[in-house]
Design an enzyme around this catalytic site. Structure first.
Site, PDB file in Angstrom:
ATOM      1  N   SER A 180       0.858  -1.191   0.000  1.00 48.97           N
ATOM      2  CA  SER A 180       0.000   0.000   0.000  1.00 48.97           C
ATOM      3  C   SER A 180       0.892   1.238   0.000  1.00 48.97           C
ATOM      4  O   SER A 180       1.657   1.459   0.943  1.00 48.97           O
ATOM      5  CB  SER A 180      -0.909  -0.003   1.231  1.00 48.97           C
ATOM      6  OG  SER A 180      -1.811  -1.078   1.185  1.00 48.97           O
ATOM      7  N   HIS A 181       0.790   2.036  -1.052  1.00 49.94           N
ATOM      8  CA  HIS A 181       1.682   3.180  -1.239  1.00 49.94           C
ATOM      9  C   HIS A 181       1.063   4.412  -0.579  1.00 49.94           C
ATOM     10  O   HIS A 181       0.276   5.147  -1.183  1.00 49.94           O
ATOM     11  CB  HIS A 181       1.880   3.418  -2.734  1.00 49.94           C
ATOM     12  CG  HIS A 181       3.065   4.287  -3.027  1.00 49.94           C
ATOM     13  ND1 HIS A 181       3.379   4.713  -4.297  1.00 49.94           N
ATOM     14  CD2 HIS A 181       4.025   4.813  -2.221  1.00 49.94           C
ATOM     15  CE1 HIS A 181       4.469   5.456  -4.253  1.00 49.94           C
ATOM     16  NE2 HIS A 181       4.870   5.529  -3.009  1.00 49.94           N
ATOM     17  N   GLN A 182       1.424   4.641   0.690  1.00 52.35           N
ATOM     18  CA  GLN A 182       0.836   5.735   1.456  1.00 52.35           C
ATOM     19  C   GLN A 182       1.717   6.981   1.494  1.00 52.35           C
ATOM     20  O   GLN A 182       1.217   8.079   1.727  1.00 52.35           O
ATOM     21  CB  GLN A 182       0.603   5.294   2.902  1.00 52.35           C
ATOM     22  CG  GLN A 182      -0.230   4.028   3.044  1.00 52.35           C
ATOM     23  CD  GLN A 182      -0.222   3.551   4.474  1.00 52.35           C
ATOM     24  OE1 GLN A 182      -0.979   4.050   5.306  1.00 52.35           O
ATOM     25  NE2 GLN A 182       0.641   2.604   4.786  1.00 52.35           N
TER      26      GLN A 182
END
Length: 740
Positions: free
Chosen positions: A65-67
């Site tokens: 998950s690219h937060q």
């Protein structure tokens, strides 16, 4: 100068030593370990689960998950160096990331075409590893969801395992990709890396075979990684304190119409003061009754009981004296926290007498307030961050009482872990943030009002506005106009009544409304869409599940269903005689209750072992959307055929949409059972209903011949139809001889 050089040399040696430790601890290359050390020290990263990712058998796809801008650097430092990282264009070109890009293999892809290359399949088939960075979206749009489909397709073609990775608290970093108002920034938040066990798409689908979509199986697995990014073993008090740390102790978190707004700090101070008083008159682990309306006082009492290591037993004061006495005795409650002003205003003298009849004494908040000294307040102000007792999430946290809509209420014992898990399961499926305001009119003795309407905002930083009664149909729209909530919880009955009295702008601030407890009628949904531009997202739950089991979302929803299962919940359907296209729902998951207490075994926890039989008959489509056909007890067996009483009610509602209806089954000597319609429609006639049913294509068995007309359908405090009272009413009106 020499001292400066010595300090620098010492710092370099320390970094080398820490790097060496990390190299052997996690199995990294030395250069990886050195470049990981600054992150480890600055963000105190909990990283034990990264070993799961490193040991995953090839071929494997790491779905990250690219937060924030840090994830690529972290993963290049931590994942095996033969992993091919598929980076977005910014990460692939950022100068500061160059040292980390040198640690592994990277390629840049435009997100529009990221997963169409056959090269990726070839890499995996050659015993390779891929790391893909998917946009951090709880409710991904169509464009983002295409990426999930692409990853699924590649994983299936290469027979690759999926390892989801989620870096908890990365949204709070200064380099977060989430807007600042939705994720307040902190310079050095503590990070935790959530990594799930490797599984192929086929294995993911097999966990819930009734949900056949491959892409949804991947999507749900990624949501699980988000869920387990929260340490569910910390308990509710510490989870609330963590939220205060994320958004700031001065962040306004609760407000009511009487005492105004409170920040996290003031909430914890008040809770600690009350908790000290609760400690003085109760024993650790004791069930303490809470009989309060939706107001700041109920939150302070609840948090105070958590802090003090007591179990909050939420008393349903609308259930009637007999039920209250039974509840007090079943849970062995010796003390009930309440308010004289509330009892007087709500005219609950008979309920107070019922509490005392059950063997409990009342502890009045007014008396506690007058006993608080300046020293108490000062101590609480200094120590507000600390719980009064050691917190154990595995122990009972709350006792709720089932609605009794079909029989005798039972006490449901929920651990703090159950409740926190359910709140975070919802957070992993519905987009919420500290920028939101939630208006909760559902009472806290109702599981939906407690977990969704109270605990969820407290552990996520969403501002909570509490209103004491859902029955104030004219006042609540006015409150909404002033408060401007973005989220509201309710039942169809309540929502329909609010819409009737509301002005067009009253609910204009709403992003969505979460509805449960009963089916949402098409007309209610249409009114909120057209008049208020608010989507009603329908869900399904039960007290034993703490309570939310499934929910639609604003982006991924299907009218007429209650949505898809929340992350980490598993289901199985058992066949039911006479029903071919649905089955009886059984559930298993971290939110499922500890067990029951019953009147015949008061105070004794009867633990749930394995799967829980919900008693609901449901159908599931290939995308995993669940349709409720009715309760197993809400089916009538007529001449050997199973007829859903819920379906009968929907048929009748289509004919007389402005009225309230309830279908009940009573014994019949000739056919086993017969259906009786109880309705508020004065002009209802069996012949008109028969003709309407014929045109609608309804089976003849579905159409009731007996109609009982009433002023009001009996309802419970939760807003659900009270079917026990309704059935008794029908039998009394028809005459016992008819129903026997």
């Amino acid at each position: 100068m020499i001292l400066t050089l010595a300090l620098l040399a010492g710092l370099v040696v320390a970094l080398l030593l820490i790097g060496a430790v990390e190299k052997f601890r996690l199995g990294l290359r030395f250069t990886q370990a050195l470049l990981y050390v600054p992150f480890k020290l600055a963000y105190r990263i909990s990283d034990n689960r990264i070993r799961v990712a490193r040991k995953a058998q090839v071929p494997v796809i790491y779905v990250i998950s690219h937060q924030s801008r840090f994830e690529p650097a972290l993963m290049l430092s931590l994942l095996p160096d033969d992993t091919l990282h598929i980076l977005d264009e910014v990460s692939a070109r950022s100068p500061w990331l160059e040292p980390w890009r040198e640690l592994g293999r990277t390629i840049a892809f435009n997100a529009e075409h990221v997963f169409v290359s056959r090269r990726l399949v070839r890499v995996l088939k050659g015993k390779g590893r891929l790391a893909v960075y998917l946009p951090d979206a709880v409710e991904p749009d169509v464009k983002t969801f295409r990426l999930f489909r692409a990853v699924t397709r590649i994983a299936m073609q290469a027979d690759a395992r999926i390892v989801p990775i989620f870096v908890a608290s990365a949204r709070s970093l200064p380099v977060s990709l989430t807007p600042r108002d939705k994720a307040p920034r902190r310079w050095f938040p503590r990070l935790s890396i959530s990594v799930l066990e490797p599984m192929t798409i086929a294995e993911l689908v097999a966990r819930n075979p009734d949900q056949a979509s491959n892409t949804n199986a991947l999507f749900d697995r990624v949501a699980e990684a988000r869920l387990f990014g929260t340490d569910l073993d910390r308990g509710l008090f510490l989870a609330m304190r963590d939220a205060a740390d994320r958004v700031g102790a001065s962040h306004t978190i609760i407000e009511d119409v009487i005492s105004g707004a409170l920040s996290y700090r003031k909430m914890f101070i008040g809770a600690r003061v009350l908790g000290r008083r609760f400690e003085a008159v109760t024993a650790p682990g004791e069930a303490v009754g809470v009989m309060l309306p939706n107001a700041n006082g109920v939150v302070l009492s609840f948090v105070g009981l958590l802090s003090a290591g007591r179990v909050a037993a939420m008393i349903n004061y609308t259930a009637g004296p007999a039920s209250v006495t039974a509840a007090v005795r079943t849970a062995v409650i010796r003390t009930v926290v309440s308010s004289r002003a509330f009892v007087e205003k709500a005219d609950l003298a008979d309920v107070v007498a019922a509490v005392e009849k059950g063997g409990a004494r009342l502890l009045w908040l007014e008396d506690l307030r007058t006993s608080v000294t300046t020293l108490d307040k000062l101590a609480a102000a200094l120590l507000w961050r600390l719980p009064l007792q050691r917190q154990d999430a595995a122990k009972p946290g709350v006792i709720l009482f089932t609605s009794g809509s079909e029989g005798t209420p039972k006490a449901v014992v929920l651990s703090q872990k159950n409740l926190l898990a359910n709140a975070m399961q919802a957070e992993a499926r519905i987009t919420i943030s500290p920028a939101d305001t939630l208006l909760n009119v559902l009472p806290v003795f109702h599981s939906f009002g407690l977990t969704g309407g109270t605990i969820l905002p407290l552990v996520t930083g969403v501002k909570l506005f509490l209103y004491p009664s859902p029955l104030h149909y004219k006042i609540i729209p006015e409150i909404a106009r002033k408060v401007k909530p973005t989220i509201m919880f309710g039942t169809d009955t309540f929502l329909a009544n609010y819409a009737r009295t509301a002005k067009d702008g009253d609910f204009s601030s709403l992003r969505f409304v979460v509805a449960g407890a009963e089916a949402v009628k098409p007309d209610t949904r249409r009114v909120y869409r057209e008049r208020f531009q608010a989507e009603i997202i329908e869900g399904f739950g039960l007290t034993e599940a703490a309570p939310v089991v499934a929910v639609n979302t604003a982006i991924h929803g299907r009218d007429g269903t209650v949505g898809r299962l929340l992350p980490a919940i598993r289901m199985k359907l058992e066949p039911v005689e006479g029903i071919n296209d649905a089955g009886q729902l059984w559930l298993e998951g971290p939110n499922m209750m500890m067990g029951y207490m019953t009147a015949d075994r008061p105070g004794e926890l009867q633990p749930l072992t394995g799967w829980h039989d919900t008693g609901d008959i449901v159908a599931v489509d290939r995308e995993g959307f669940i349709s409720i056909r009715g309760r197993a007890k809400r089916f009538a067996k007529i001449a050997g055929e199973m007829v859903s009483l819920g379906a009968v009610e929907m048929l009748v509602q289509s004919l007389w949409p402005e009225e309230r209806h309830a279908a009940v089954a009573v014994p019949d000597k000739r056919r086993g059972e017969r259906i009786v319609l109880v309705t508020t429609a004065d002009d209802a006639s069996a012949e008109e209903l028969r003709q309407f049913g014929k045109k609608a294509g309804a089976a003849e068995l579905m159409v009731p011949n007996d109609i009982v007309k009433v002023e009001e359908i009996p309802v419970l405090g939760s807003g659900k139809t009270d079917y026990v009272s309704t059935r008794k009413l029908a039998i009394d009106r028809l005459g016992f001889g008819v129903a026997a």
